[in-house]
Design an enzyme around this catalytic site. Sequence first.
Site, PDB file in Angstrom:
ATOM      1  N   LYS A  65       0.868  -1.008  -0.426  1.00 66.16           N
ATOM      2  CA  LYS A  65      -0.091   0.193  -0.060  1.00 66.16           C
ATOM      3  C   LYS A  65       1.028   1.424  -0.016  1.00 66.16           C
ATOM      4  O   LYS A  65       0.203   2.489  -0.647  1.00 66.16           O
ATOM      5  CB  LYS A  65      -1.247   0.445   1.047  1.00 66.16           C
ATOM      6  CG  LYS A  65      -2.396  -0.977   1.019  1.00 66.16           C
ATOM      7  CD  LYS A  65      -2.829  -0.934   2.220  1.00 66.16           C
ATOM      8  CE  LYS A  65      -4.057  -2.231   2.192  1.00 66.16           C
ATOM      9  NZ  LYS A  65      -4.086  -2.956   3.078  1.00 66.16           N
ATOM     10  N   GLN A 109      -5.270  -2.496   9.280  1.00 70.32           N
ATOM     11  CA  GLN A 109      -5.050  -3.523   8.858  1.00 70.32           C
ATOM     12  C   GLN A 109      -5.540  -4.440   9.934  1.00 70.32           C
ATOM     13  O   GLN A 109      -5.375  -4.681  10.465  1.00 70.32           O
ATOM     14  CB  GLN A 109      -3.222  -3.983   9.320  1.00 70.32           C
ATOM     15  CG  GLN A 109      -2.911  -4.509   7.860  1.00 70.32           C
ATOM     16  CD  GLN A 109      -3.260  -4.547   6.407  1.00 70.32           C
ATOM     17  OE1 GLN A 109      -3.423  -3.653   5.619  1.00 70.32           O
ATOM     18  NE2 GLN A 109      -3.662  -5.621   6.409  1.00 70.32           N
ATOM     19  N   ASP A 132     -11.412   2.424   3.674  1.00 69.90           N
ATOM     20  CA  ASP A 132     -11.682   1.155   3.835  1.00 69.90           C
ATOM     21  C   ASP A 132     -13.001   1.252   3.353  1.00 69.90           C
ATOM     22  O   ASP A 132     -13.869  -0.442   3.483  1.00 69.90           O
ATOM     23  CB  ASP A 132     -11.468   0.768   5.046  1.00 69.90           C
ATOM     24  CG  ASP A 132     -10.358  -0.774   4.630  1.00 69.90           C
ATOM     25  OD1 ASP A 132      -9.522  -0.602   3.013  1.00 69.90           O
ATOM     26  OD2 ASP A 132      -9.084  -0.667   5.800  1.00 69.90           O
TER      27      ASP A 132
END
Length: 301
Positions: A65, A109, A132
């Site tokens: 990322k 994460q 997200d």
Amino acid sequence: MGKRLRAGGGCALAVLLDGRALAKRVRAQVKAEAEAWSRRTGVVPCLAAVLVGEDPASVVYVRNKERDCARAGLRSRVLRLPAQTSWETLAAHLDALGRDREVHGILVQQPLPPHLDAGAAVACTDPRKDVDGLHPLSQGHLMRGEPGFLPCTPLGVMELLRHHDVPLAGRRAVVVGRSTLVGKPISLMLLAAHCTVTVCHSRTPDLGAVTRLADVVVLAAGRPGLLTPDMVRPGATVVDVGINRVGDTLVGDADPAVANVAGAFSPVPGGVGPMTIAMLLRNTLQAAQALEAVPAAGGGG
Ligand code: NAD
């Protein structure tokens, strides 16, 4: 529609839903738009990833990322915390990232170490930075059909379908999997696109009897070989979200021979996977644009 896919020695039938090519286009669009916007505003969109512990796959995902942000002209920051981090410490860091005006997107994460509740951690993040699309507020907006951040993997599936002009309105869609991350949100997005949606899961008896009725099948079960050619209506579109490691290879949830029956088919790798990160980059740019468009709330650092 684009290229056709040749599957396992069979005749080439299915149109390839090429996520790699589409993701490349989206990333180029994000880069061009981010650079133009940064020139105008002097602000560079920034994604902050929170990594707790050293789960090997998570370490790689976060590194990727960072790399993809840099390539798209975005900044990134990784907050690396030890595996034994307490809930209070994690929550304090998330709160600080929410107040940090240089950070526009926050992702936690997953998986988190077992003593930390991932759902609670996501709920602690600033919903304006929920790139997200997993914050309860974002999920509520999705459920109500209101604008908001959409989760990246299901959003990538929808982009793949739209880009390839797969008809959705009035069509029957079957989603295999009911997770909060993929199955439920993609079901709601297909519903919003006017599909008649059926959701299947681990307790669904005779899966094939349901999938055979579908014009569009989205697989998100994490079970290699779950969908076989006899379970697919000829000409149906099959989008395979599954990522399964079998030996040294990554495979989806569909038997590759499904491509001999389907009308369109997304491969693994090279289908939904690359779209997920492209959607994350786009969400981050949009978060930055929305945050910078409104005056800062009082007390921000
Ligand atoms: P999950 O384990 O949370 O959910 C799996 C779902 O599949 C459950 O709802 C379960 O009921 C259902 N299921 C399991 N076995 C089944 C069966 N035999 N028949 C019907 N349904 C069954 O997983 P998830 O997080 O939703 O991820 C699903 C898959 O998608 C995994 O392979 C994951 O690695 C992959 N994934 C890919 C991306 C990407 O970027 N491409 C992103 C997220 C997840």
